[in-house]
Design a protein around this motif. Structure first.
Motif, PDB file in Angstrom:
ATOM      1  N   ARG A  30     -14.657  14.642  42.072  1.00 27.25           N
ATOM      2  CA  ARG A  30     -13.885  14.534  41.230  1.00 27.25           C
ATOM      3  C   ARG A  30     -14.229  14.651  39.804  1.00 27.25           C
ATOM      4  O   ARG A  30     -13.558  15.365  38.684  1.00 27.25           O
ATOM      5  N   THR A  31     -15.229  14.056  39.290  1.00 31.18           N
ATOM      6  CA  THR A  31     -15.773  14.066  37.924  1.00 31.18           C
ATOM      7  C   THR A  31     -16.020  15.581  37.382  1.00 31.18           C
ATOM      8  O   THR A  31     -15.850  16.082  36.408  1.00 31.18           O
TER       9      THR A  31
ATOM     10  N   ARG B 116      -7.034   3.349  39.853  1.00 33.92           N
ATOM     11  CA  ARG B 116      -8.036   4.396  40.889  1.00 33.92           C
ATOM     12  C   ARG B 116      -7.518   4.181  42.296  1.00 33.92           C
ATOM     13  O   ARG B 116      -7.101   3.177  42.927  1.00 33.92           O
TER      14      ARG B 116
END
Ligand code: NCD
Length: 350
Positions: free
Chosen positions: A165-166, A104
């Motif tokens: 972003r999800t 990440r």
């Protein structure tokens, strides 16, 4: 390069492969112990350059439940990154210690950049405001188990659709399933980026954008709430947010489900948690099973990932959040999409 099956973007993988991971995740949820030796002698590295609770710990739990072991950092300030080490060198070295690496990073396109120099498969656990494919796998497993289908659903996606972003990964992938419709609910200044809308459109799915949660609720099979990504806002930027209250629940279908990638920051009232339609804590739990399935499938290395196309390489990506702006040694690469070119790292249009 190109020797490994990486998970950078679910679009790199055939839909049948994604369905296989979701089905395997469902089996693992039922029969977890059956898989307890699968990764014996395997090492998973988790390199987290940004805060995380669920994604990091669910990957760690997944690997431990598969019988594997872990290395990594959750604060780059305790690694040589703090001394100025670039992404290439960190990746090159850690990938020689591990069999599979989860990364990440706050920079868009960083997982792809890492994959270019990695000696093991890379899983993108979130690259800035760009993508978060393993959250989407978690969402798909939850939808499959709680709604029984991934097709013919009306999905309301609410909150920060610009920086969240999800929501980008989810809409890209769910639009590949037949008959899905999307309702994008956000403040105008946090609306879904055009490149995601273009993909949803190209995949043949209807979408509309509205600015009222209450108006959207009655038609939804799935409500996907997200928080405002304040840490990604430019200085001085403010935006309105939407809150799902217990009172709103009366507007929803009795068999709708409410999802949220978490963390929640006030956008769902605590009183909603007791409603049987609230599935977000279950969703976080399913994340372990689907990540176990992902690790198993990625290690089989069946789909070596194409990383850069070089269809155009003599231009510079103008997105200041793109990894190529930070890691200057990276080659520029753009792919043709319709009558334009998009950056192979961050999907910004040339
Ligand atoms: C999300 C993320 O990090 O993008 N969280 C998660 O991985 N479950 C959502 C968020 O931070 O808002």
């Amino acid at each position: 390069m190109n020797r490994f099956t990486h998970l950078i973007d679910l679009d790199d993988l055939p839909i049948s492969y994604i369905e296989k991971i979701v089905s395997l995740g469902a089996d693992i949820a039922e029969n977890t112990a059956k898989y307890s030796e699968y990764c014996k002698d395997k090492v998973l590295a988790t390199l987290f350059y940004e805060p995380s609770t669920r994604t990091q710990m669910s990957f760690q739990t997944a690997m431990l439940r598969l019988g594997g072991t872990l290395i990594g950092f959750d604060n780059p300030e305790t690694s040589s990154v703090a001394k100025g080490e670039n992404l290439k060198d960190t990746t090159k070295v850690v990938s020689s210690y591990a069999d599979i690496m989860v990364m990440r990073n706050p920079v868009e396109g960083s997982a792809k950049a890492a994959a270019l120099s990695s000696d093991c498969p890379i899983i993108n656990a979130g690259d800035g405001g760009h993508l978060h494919p393993t959250q989407t796998l978690t969402d798909l497993l939850t939808i499959k188990l709680e709604k029984g289908q991934l097709e013919n659903l009306t999905i309301g996606v609410c909150g920060d659709l610009k920086y969240g972003r999800t929501t980008h990964s989810l809409c890209k992938t769910l639009s590949k399933f037949r008959g899905n419709k999307f309702v994008f609910i956000s403040a105008p200044e946090l609306s879904m980026p055009d490149y995601i809308k273009d993909i949803v459109n190209a995949n043949g799915c209807e979408f509309r954008e509205i600015f009222s949660l209450e108006d959207a609720l009655p038609e939804l099979d799935i409500l996907y709430m997200t928080r405002i990504q304040r840490e990604r806002f430019p200085v001085g930027f403010e935006a309105a947010r939407f809150i799902l209250t217990a009172e709103n629940l009366t507007l929803m279908k009795p068999d709708a489900i409410i999802l949220h990638p978490l963390p929640r920051v006030d956008e769902i009232e605590i009183a909603v948690d007791d409603d049987p339609r609230a599935k977000y804590f279950l969703q976080a739990k399913y994340g372990v099973y689907v990540r176990m399935a992902l690790i198993i499938e990625i290690l089989k290395n069946e789909y070596p990932t194409k990383l850069l196309s070089y269809e155009c390489s003599d231009r510079v990506c103008a997105n200041e959040k793109c990894v190529t702006a930070k890691e200057k040694y990276l080659p520029q690469s753009f792919s043709r999409k319709g009558d334009t070119f998009v950056c192979d790292y961050c999907e910004a249009v040339l």
